[in-house]
Design a protein around this motif. Structure first.
Motif, PDB file in Angstrom:
ATOM      1  N   ARG A 118       0.868  -1.244  -0.039  1.00 37.32           N
ATOM      2  CA  ARG A 118       0.036  -0.092  -0.168  1.00 37.32           C
ATOM      3  C   ARG A 118       0.909   1.197  -0.019  1.00 37.32           C
ATOM      4  NH1 ARG A 118      -5.238  -1.141   2.199  1.00 37.32           N
ATOM      5  NH2 ARG A 118      -5.400   1.236   3.282  1.00 37.32           N
ATOM      6  N   GLU A 119       1.788   1.237   0.866  1.00 38.71           N
ATOM      7  CA  GLU A 119       2.736   2.448   0.980  1.00 38.71           C
ATOM      8  C   GLU A 119       3.631   2.661  -0.152  1.00 38.71           C
ATOM      9  OE1 GLU A 119       2.776   4.797   3.288  1.00 38.71           O
ATOM     10  OE2 GLU A 119       1.092   3.904   4.337  1.00 38.71           O
ATOM     11  N   ALA A 120       3.918   1.458  -0.917  1.00 41.51           N
ATOM     12  CA  ALA A 120       4.768   1.554  -2.348  1.00 41.51           C
ATOM     13  C   ALA A 120       3.649   2.238  -3.339  1.00 41.51           C
ATOM     14  CB  ALA A 120       5.224   0.285  -2.607  1.00 41.51           C
ATOM     15  N   ILE A 121       2.668   1.706  -3.362  1.00 40.47           N
ATOM     16  CA  ILE A 121       1.572   2.279  -4.442  1.00 40.47           C
ATOM     17  C   ILE A 121       1.639   3.815  -4.099  1.00 40.47           C
ATOM     18  CG2 ILE A 121      -0.475   2.490  -5.289  1.00 40.47           C
ATOM     19  CD1 ILE A 121      -0.590  -0.696  -4.613  1.00 40.47           C
ATOM     20  N   ALA A 122       1.550   4.269  -2.897  1.00 31.45           N
ATOM     21  CA  ALA A 122       1.385   5.687  -2.471  1.00 31.45           C
ATOM     22  C   ALA A 122       2.469   6.300  -3.127  1.00 31.45           C
ATOM     23  CB  ALA A 122       0.746   5.699  -1.160  1.00 31.45           C
ATOM     24  N   ALA A 123       3.584   5.965  -2.655  1.00 31.21           N
ATOM     25  CA  ALA A 123       4.825   6.589  -3.144  1.00 31.21           C
ATOM     26  C   ALA A 123       5.213   6.781  -4.658  1.00 31.21           C
ATOM     27  CB  ALA A 123       5.977   5.713  -2.553  1.00 31.21           C
ATOM     28  N   ALA A 124       4.919   5.685  -5.407  1.00 30.31           N
ATOM     29  CA  ALA A 124       4.682   5.751  -6.814  1.00 30.31           C
ATOM     30  C   ALA A 124       3.890   6.824  -7.303  1.00 30.31           C
ATOM     31  CB  ALA A 124       4.318   4.244  -7.390  1.00 30.31           C
TER      32      ALA A 124
ATOM     33  N   LEU B 105       0.057  16.513  -5.334  1.00 28.94           N
ATOM     34  CA  LEU B 105      -0.826  15.753  -4.943  1.00 28.94           C
ATOM     35  C   LEU B 105      -0.570  14.941  -3.614  1.00 28.94           C
ATOM     36  CD1 LEU B 105      -3.001  13.656  -5.913  1.00 28.94           C
ATOM     37  CD2 LEU B 105      -1.365  12.148  -6.816  1.00 28.94           C
ATOM     38  N   THR B 106      -1.255  15.003  -2.598  1.00 30.47           N
ATOM     39  CA  THR B 106      -0.944  14.338  -1.341  1.00 30.47           C
ATOM     40  C   THR B 106      -1.387  12.793  -1.476  1.00 30.47           C
ATOM     41  OG1 THR B 106      -1.952  16.332  -0.165  1.00 30.47           O
ATOM     42  CG2 THR B 106      -1.675  14.214   0.982  1.00 30.47           C
ATOM     43  N   SER B 107      -0.585  11.903  -1.160  1.00 29.37           N
ATOM     44  CA  SER B 107      -0.851  10.592  -1.467  1.00 29.37           C
ATOM     45  C   SER B 107      -0.168   9.675  -0.255  1.00 29.37           C
ATOM     46  CB  SER B 107       0.271  10.199  -2.660  1.00 29.37           C
ATOM     47  OG  SER B 107       0.239   8.698  -2.973  1.00 29.37           O
ATOM     48  N   THR B 108      -1.189   8.929   0.249  1.00 28.69           N
ATOM     49  CA  THR B 108      -0.996   8.069   1.529  1.00 28.69           C
ATOM     50  C   THR B 108      -1.475   6.600   1.141  1.00 28.69           C
ATOM     51  OG1 THR B 108      -3.260   8.219   2.250  1.00 28.69           O
ATOM     52  CG2 THR B 108      -1.529   9.778   3.145  1.00 28.69           C
ATOM     53  N   GLY B 109      -0.907   5.659   1.739  1.00 26.88           N
ATOM     54  CA  GLY B 109      -1.222   4.206   1.662  1.00 26.88           C
ATOM     55  C   GLY B 109      -2.270   3.786   2.312  1.00 26.88           C
ATOM     56  N   HIS B 110      -2.971   4.842   3.234  1.00 23.13           N
ATOM     57  CA  HIS B 110      -4.120   4.374   4.127  1.00 23.13           C
ATOM     58  C   HIS B 110      -5.441   5.324   3.962  1.00 23.13           C
ATOM     59  CE1 HIS B 110      -1.509   7.270   6.275  1.00 23.13           C
ATOM     60  NE2 HIS B 110      -2.649   7.515   6.843  1.00 23.13           N
ATOM     61  N   VAL B 111      -6.345   5.024   4.451  1.00 24.25           N
ATOM     62  CA  VAL B 111      -7.532   5.952   4.301  1.00 24.25           C
ATOM     63  C   VAL B 111      -7.299   7.270   5.392  1.00 24.25           C
ATOM     64  CG1 VAL B 111     -10.101   6.494   4.563  1.00 24.25           C
ATOM     65  CG2 VAL B 111      -9.141   4.497   3.494  1.00 24.25           C
ATOM     66  N   PRO B 112      -6.922   8.211   4.938  1.00 20.94           N
ATOM     67  CA  PRO B 112      -6.861   9.617   6.179  1.00 20.94           C
ATOM     68  C   PRO B 112      -7.956   9.781   6.816  1.00 20.94           C
ATOM     69  CG  PRO B 112      -6.674  10.409   3.714  1.00 20.94           C
ATOM     70  CD  PRO B 112      -6.866   9.048   3.639  1.00 20.94           C
ATOM     71  N   ASP B 113      -7.714  10.409   8.188  1.00 20.87           N
ATOM     72  CA  ASP B 113      -9.053  11.137   8.551  1.00 20.87           C
ATOM     73  C   ASP B 113      -9.745  12.266   7.775  1.00 20.87           C
ATOM     74  OD1 ASP B 113      -8.848   9.072  10.780  1.00 20.87           O
ATOM     75  OD2 ASP B 113      -7.641  10.325  11.741  1.00 20.87           O
ATOM     76  N   ALA B 114      -8.528  13.028   7.350  1.00 19.81           N
ATOM     77  CA  ALA B 114      -8.941  14.215   6.445  1.00 19.81           C
ATOM     78  C   ALA B 114      -7.887  14.106   5.305  1.00 19.81           C
ATOM     79  CB  ALA B 114      -8.893  15.483   7.315  1.00 19.81           C
ATOM     80  N   VAL B 115      -8.492  14.947   4.209  1.00 13.04           N
ATOM     81  CA  VAL B 115      -7.589  14.968   3.066  1.00 13.04           C
ATOM     82  C   VAL B 115      -7.393  16.281   2.760  1.00 13.04           C
ATOM     83  CG1 VAL B 115      -8.238  12.856   2.136  1.00 13.04           C
ATOM     84  CG2 VAL B 115      -9.434  15.068   1.521  1.00 13.04           C
ATOM     85  N   THR B 116      -6.181  16.526   2.080  1.00 11.77           N
ATOM     86  CA  THR B 116      -5.766  17.947   1.790  1.00 11.77           C
ATOM     87  C   THR B 116      -5.797  17.662  -0.050  1.00 11.77           C
ATOM     88  OG1 THR B 116      -4.341  18.508   3.411  1.00 11.77           O
ATOM     89  CG2 THR B 116      -3.979  19.636   1.430  1.00 11.77           C
ATOM     90  N   ALA B 117      -6.604  18.114  -0.515  1.00 15.97           N
ATOM     91  CA  ALA B 117      -6.897  17.898  -2.289  1.00 15.97           C
ATOM     92  C   ALA B 117      -5.933  18.842  -2.930  1.00 15.97           C
ATOM     93  CB  ALA B 117      -8.214  18.271  -2.488  1.00 15.97           C
ATOM     94  N   PRO B 118      -5.481  18.267  -4.090  1.00 21.13           N
ATOM     95  CA  PRO B 118      -5.816  17.156  -4.634  1.00 21.13           C
ATOM     96  C   PRO B 118      -5.243  15.713  -3.729  1.00 21.13           C
ATOM     97  CG  PRO B 118      -4.399  17.829  -6.119  1.00 21.13           C
ATOM     98  CD  PRO B 118      -4.655  18.925  -5.199  1.00 21.13           C
TER      99      PRO B 118
END
Length: 149
Positions: free
Chosen positions: A7-13, A26-39
């Motif tokens: 999951r983390e490697a996909i987010a890093a890519a 682009l903000t990118s994480t390997g998990h579902v964040p509590d809140a997002v910073t778009a995009p």
């Protein structure tokens, strides 16, 4: 496969996506964040098909990732979403993620998996996340790799 590491490697890519001038990175994480910073891009749900080869030799994981963009302006938000979901170009999530496949004969995601493939885009619609509505879509990513260490 170590699902958390994949999951983390996909987010890093996905962080390799280059957005147009004036658009935040682009903000990118390997998990579902509590809140997002778009995009924002994040790896959400997944399904696992075990034992695709004998002796725990191969598992297949299908990840559902989400891309969310702000809704400041309908047309510009849709154009941004479309450019990131495009199959080509510097803003393409598909191209950024599939670079992590490695060269022919190499393992994907820095050795975490045998291969990966961005299969499809679906659910292009409004999403609510932490009480805020975003324009977004789901990205389906198939990863295959060792079933056992």
């Amino acid at each position: 496969m170590d699902i958390s590491a994949v999951r983390e490697a996909i987010a890093a890519a996905a962080r390799a996506v280059v957005l147009p001038d004036g658009i935040p990175k682009l903000t990118s994480t390997g998990h579902v964040p509590d809140a997002v910073t778009a995009p924002a891009f994040f790896v959400a749900e997944y399904t696992v098909d075990f034992d695709k080869a004998m002796g725990r030799a191969l598992d297949e994981i299908e990840f559902t990732a989400r891309l969310l963009v702000g809704r400041a302006d309908e047309q510009s938000s849709q154009r941004l979403l479309d450019s990131i979901l495009s199959g080509f170009g510097v803003a393409s999530l598909k191209e950024a993620i599939e670079v992590a496949r490695g060269a022919p004969g190499e393992y994907a995601l820095g050795g975490l998996a045998h291969d990966l493939h961005v299969r499809r885009i679906q659910g292009n619609r409004l999403y609510e996340h932490a009480g805020i509505q975003y324009l977004g879509a789901e990205i389906i990513i198939k990863v295959i790799g060792e079933g056992a260490p």
